[in-house]
Scaffold this motif. Structure first.
Motif, short mmCIF file in Angstrom:
data_model
loop_
_atom_site.label_atom_id
_atom_site.label_comp_id
_atom_site.label_asym_id
_atom_site.label_seq_id
_atom_site.Cartn_x
_atom_site.Cartn_y
_atom_site.Cartn_z
N PHE A 259 -2.50 2.27 11.97
CA PHE A 259 -3.53 1.27 11.71
C PHE A 259 -3.96 1.29 10.24
O PHE A 259 -4.33 0.24 9.69
N ARG A 260 -3.95 2.45 9.60
CA ARG A 260 -4.24 2.48 8.15
C ARG A 260 -3.19 1.68 7.39
O ARG A 260 -3.52 0.92 6.46
N GLU A 261 -1.95 1.82 7.78
CA GLU A 261 -0.88 1.07 7.12
C GLU A 261 -1.01 -0.43 7.41
O GLU A 261 -0.85 -1.26 6.52
N PHE A 262 -1.34 -0.77 8.66
CA PHE A 262 -1.44 -2.17 9.05
C PHE A 262 -2.56 -2.88 8.28
O PHE A 262 -2.41 -4.03 7.87
N HIS A 263 -3.69 -2.21 8.08
CA HIS A 263 -4.84 -2.83 7.41
C HIS A 263 -4.91 -2.49 5.92
O HIS A 263 -5.93 -2.75 5.27
N ALA A 264 -3.83 -1.94 5.37
CA ALA A 264 -3.84 -1.48 3.98
C ALA A 264 -4.08 -2.60 2.98
O ALA A 264 -4.60 -2.36 1.88
N ASP A 265 -3.74 -3.83 3.32
CA ASP A 265 -3.88 -4.94 2.38
C ASP A 265 -5.32 -5.40 2.20
O ASP A 265 -5.61 -6.19 1.29
N ASP A 266 -6.23 -4.95 3.06
CA ASP A 266 -7.63 -5.35 2.94
C ASP A 266 -8.44 -4.14 2.49
O ASP A 266 -8.72 -3.23 3.28
N PRO A 267 -8.84 -4.09 1.22
CA PRO A 267 -9.57 -2.91 0.70
C PRO A 267 -10.96 -2.75 1.31
O PRO A 267 -11.59 -1.70 1.15
N LYS A 268 -11.44 -3.78 2.02
CA LYS A 268 -12.77 -3.72 2.65
C LYS A 268 -12.68 -3.29 4.11
O LYS A 268 -13.68 -3.34 4.82
N VAL A 269 -11.50 -2.91 4.58
CA VAL A 269 -11.35 -2.31 5.91
C VAL A 269 -10.89 -0.86 5.71
O VAL A 269 -9.78 -0.62 5.22
N LEU A 270 -11.74 0.08 6.05
CA LEU A 270 -11.45 1.50 5.82
C LEU A 270 -11.25 2.23 7.14
O LEU A 270 -12.01 2.03 8.09
N ILE A 271 -10.21 3.06 7.18
CA ILE A 271 -9.90 3.91 8.34
C ILE A 271 -9.66 5.32 7.81
O ILE A 271 -8.85 5.50 6.90
N PRO A 272 -10.35 6.33 8.33
CA PRO A 272 -10.21 7.70 7.79
C PRO A 272 -8.78 8.21 7.88
O PRO A 272 -8.04 7.92 8.83
N ALA A 273 -8.40 9.02 6.88
CA ALA A 273 -7.08 9.66 6.85
C ALA A 273 -7.12 10.96 7.65
O ALA A 273 -8.16 11.62 7.75
N VAL A 274 -5.99 11.33 8.22
CA VAL A 274 -5.86 12.55 9.03
C VAL A 274 -5.58 13.75 8.13
O VAL A 274 -4.76 13.67 7.21
N THR B 281 -10.02 -8.76 11.70
CA THR B 281 -9.45 -7.48 12.12
C THR B 281 -9.02 -7.53 13.58
O THR B 281 -7.91 -7.09 13.94
N MET B 282 -9.89 -8.09 14.42
CA MET B 282 -9.58 -8.22 15.84
C MET B 282 -8.38 -9.14 16.07
O MET B 282 -7.45 -8.81 16.82
N ALA B 283 -8.38 -10.30 15.41
CA ALA B 283 -7.31 -11.27 15.61
C ALA B 283 -5.98 -10.78 15.04
O ALA B 283 -4.91 -11.01 15.62
N ASP B 284 -6.03 -10.08 13.89
CA ASP B 284 -4.80 -9.52 13.33
C ASP B 284 -4.16 -8.52 14.30
O ASP B 284 -2.95 -8.55 14.53
N GLN B 285 -4.99 -7.65 14.86
CA GLN B 285 -4.46 -6.65 15.79
C GLN B 285 -3.86 -7.31 17.03
O GLN B 285 -2.80 -6.90 17.51
N LEU B 286 -4.52 -8.34 17.53
CA LEU B 286 -4.05 -9.00 18.74
C LEU B 286 -2.79 -9.82 18.50
O LEU B 286 -1.78 -9.65 19.20
N PHE B 287 -2.84 -10.72 17.52
CA PHE B 287 -1.76 -11.70 17.37
C PHE B 287 -0.64 -11.25 16.44
O PHE B 287 0.49 -11.75 16.55
N ARG B 288 -0.89 -10.32 15.52
CA ARG B 288 0.14 -9.91 14.58
C ARG B 288 0.68 -8.51 14.87
O ARG B 288 1.89 -8.29 14.87
N PHE B 289 -0.25 -7.56 15.13
CA PHE B 289 0.15 -6.17 15.30
C PHE B 289 0.53 -5.85 16.74
O PHE B 289 1.26 -4.90 17.01
#
Length: 445
Positions: free
Chosen positions: A211-226, A269-277
């Motif tokens: 999910f970090r890779e999937f949302h990487a293009d939007d700098p305003k969507v942050l997901i913690p790194a492992v 974010t919701m629509a990207d995950q549903l329809f693209r990812f």
């Protein structure tokens, strides 16, 4: 006096078995009273359900783990349980009481194979958050990096299957399940599959990377790194990424324009995950999101991720298009494809579909901004719940799309609590068209 936490499989079984016996006894007593004509009115039945549901909710909250997670899911839907039960389970959506710190320390040291002092510069005793299958503690690595450590409660993974069997038995013996055995099998099978994934923190680590890779293009969507060096199947250490809880999104720090930008980012974010990812964040409650005054959206907890079959996404897309276009014959066909409609039953009255369409479509029924703060969709839905019984045999829990519905419901409540004002109809239509023609394209933010 608080009871000692249950951390063994046998202890959990005994506690759940006691609950099941009590629920079964209450249900048998109620049936006997009805049989002898002593109690058959709706008020008495509702009071009976409320007492029974309260006991079940207390037990699930105390035990945490798989049964508490099922309770949280059940509180968001009335597809298969009476309303009183869903209402009682609402308290399971709130933060769970924490496990004793010594239990957490023992679990960490057992998993990492080293003492707390060897693994961390410090580990904060007070939980950062507590939830159904684990709790989170703030810590610092010896490198100086601030992190959070997610610790799974002892015994919950080993007890998952027996917990679910016991809960299902309790619901059946309590007369609470309102659907055929085949549908119950499918529903609990889906929940078990998601729970098994959620109990595997190595799986969550993989989800976080994806999910970090999937949302990487939007700098305003942050997901913690492992932090892989401090993570195992039952321990997950992540970089500390902080933001404001939804209760802290106040007018003095977030103006309406910023709130609207955040709402739009949530929608995308919701629509990207549903329809693209074709993979969705399946646990969208307020505790799994944070915000910043610059419009940043932070996503936490990727243990519950539902990977969607392309055919299900396509049927969902077509059902949405049919609803928007008020084509109820097409909607009926697509709901059958989704597994939400019993194919052997005759077509549903179009007026019934129109009623629900007119309620649920409101945020997308206009090109002008919809004010979620003033929305009463949830009240309109509750007012029409009784109409479901007329078509009870026509529908079944949509197992494959259950978590899509859960995602949408969770995001609705976040939009409402935030007070988002936005026009989502054009954005939705863009996604519906892109899903058909160019699924890898990204609508403009």
């Amino acid at each position: 006096m608080a009871r000692k936490p249950v951390t063994t499989r046998r202890g959990r079984f005994v506690r759940l078995a006691g609950m099941t016996a009590s629920v079964a006894g209450q249900y048998a007593g109620q049936r006997a009273r009805r049989l002898f004509g002593r109690q058959d009115d709706e008020t008495a039945r509702s009071e009976h359900y409320t007492r029974m549901a309260g006991q079940i909710a207390d037990t699930l909250g105390e035990l945490k783990g798989a049964v508490m997670k099922v309770g949280q899911i059940a509180s968001q839907t009335q597809d298969f349980l009476p309303k009183e039960f869903s209402d009682a389970l609402q308290k399971l959506q709130k933060e769970a009481p924490p496990m004793p710190f010594e239990v957490i320390v023992e679990q960490i040291e057992s998993e990492l194979g080293k003492t707390i002092g060897e693994a961390f510069e410090y580990l904060q005793e007070k939980p950062y958050a507590a939830a159904s299958i684990g709790q989170v503690h703030r810590a610092r690595l010896h490198s100086g990096e601030d992190v959070i450590v997610k610790v799974q409660y002892p015994g919950v993974d080993e007890s998952c299957d027996s917990d679910l069997r016991q809960l299902r038995t309790a619901l059946r013996l309590g007369g609470l399940l309102k659907m055929p055995k085949e549908s119950v099998d499918q529903l609990f099978g889906e929940i078990r599959e998601r729970l098994q994934e959620e109990l595997d923190y190595e799986n969550e680590a993989r989800n976080l990377h994806q999910f970090r890779e999937f949302h990487a293009d939007d700098p305003k969507v942050l997901i913690p790194a492992v932090i892989d060096s401090h993570s195992t199947r039952r321990i997950l250490t992540l970089e500390l990424v902080e933001g404001d809880h939804i209760s802290e999104v106040t007018a003095d720090r977030y103006d309406q324009a910023t709130v609207n930008h955040i709402g739009t980012r949530i929608f995308h974010t919701m629509a990207d995950q549903l329809f693209r990812f074709h993979a969705i964040h399946g646990d969208p409650h307020a505790g799994n999101f944070a915000f910043r005054p610059d419009g940043t959206l932070i996503l936490y907890d990727f243990g519950c991720v539902k990977k969607l079959k392309p055919a299900i996404v396509e049927s969902y897309r077509k059902a949405l298009i049919a609803a928007l276009n008020e084509d109820y014959q097409a909607l009926d066909r697509h709901l059958i494809d989704l597994g939400a409609r019993v194919e052997s039953q005759p077509a549903v009255d179009e007026a019934y579909y129109a009623m629900w369409r007119d309620i649920l479509i409101k945020p997308f029924d206009t090109d002008t901004p919809y004010d979620f703060a003033e929305s009463e969709i949830h009240k309109d839905v509750a007012a029409k719940t009784s109409t479901v019984f007329k078509y009870l045999d026509y529908f079944k829990p949509p197992v494959e799309s259950l978590f899509i519905d859960r995602m949408i419901a969770g995001h609705y409540w976040m939009m409402k609590r935030l007070g988002v004002q936005a026009a989502f109809r054009p954005k939705l239509e863009t996604y519906l068209n892109l899903a058909e023609h160019k699924p890898d394209s990204v609508p403009a933010r």
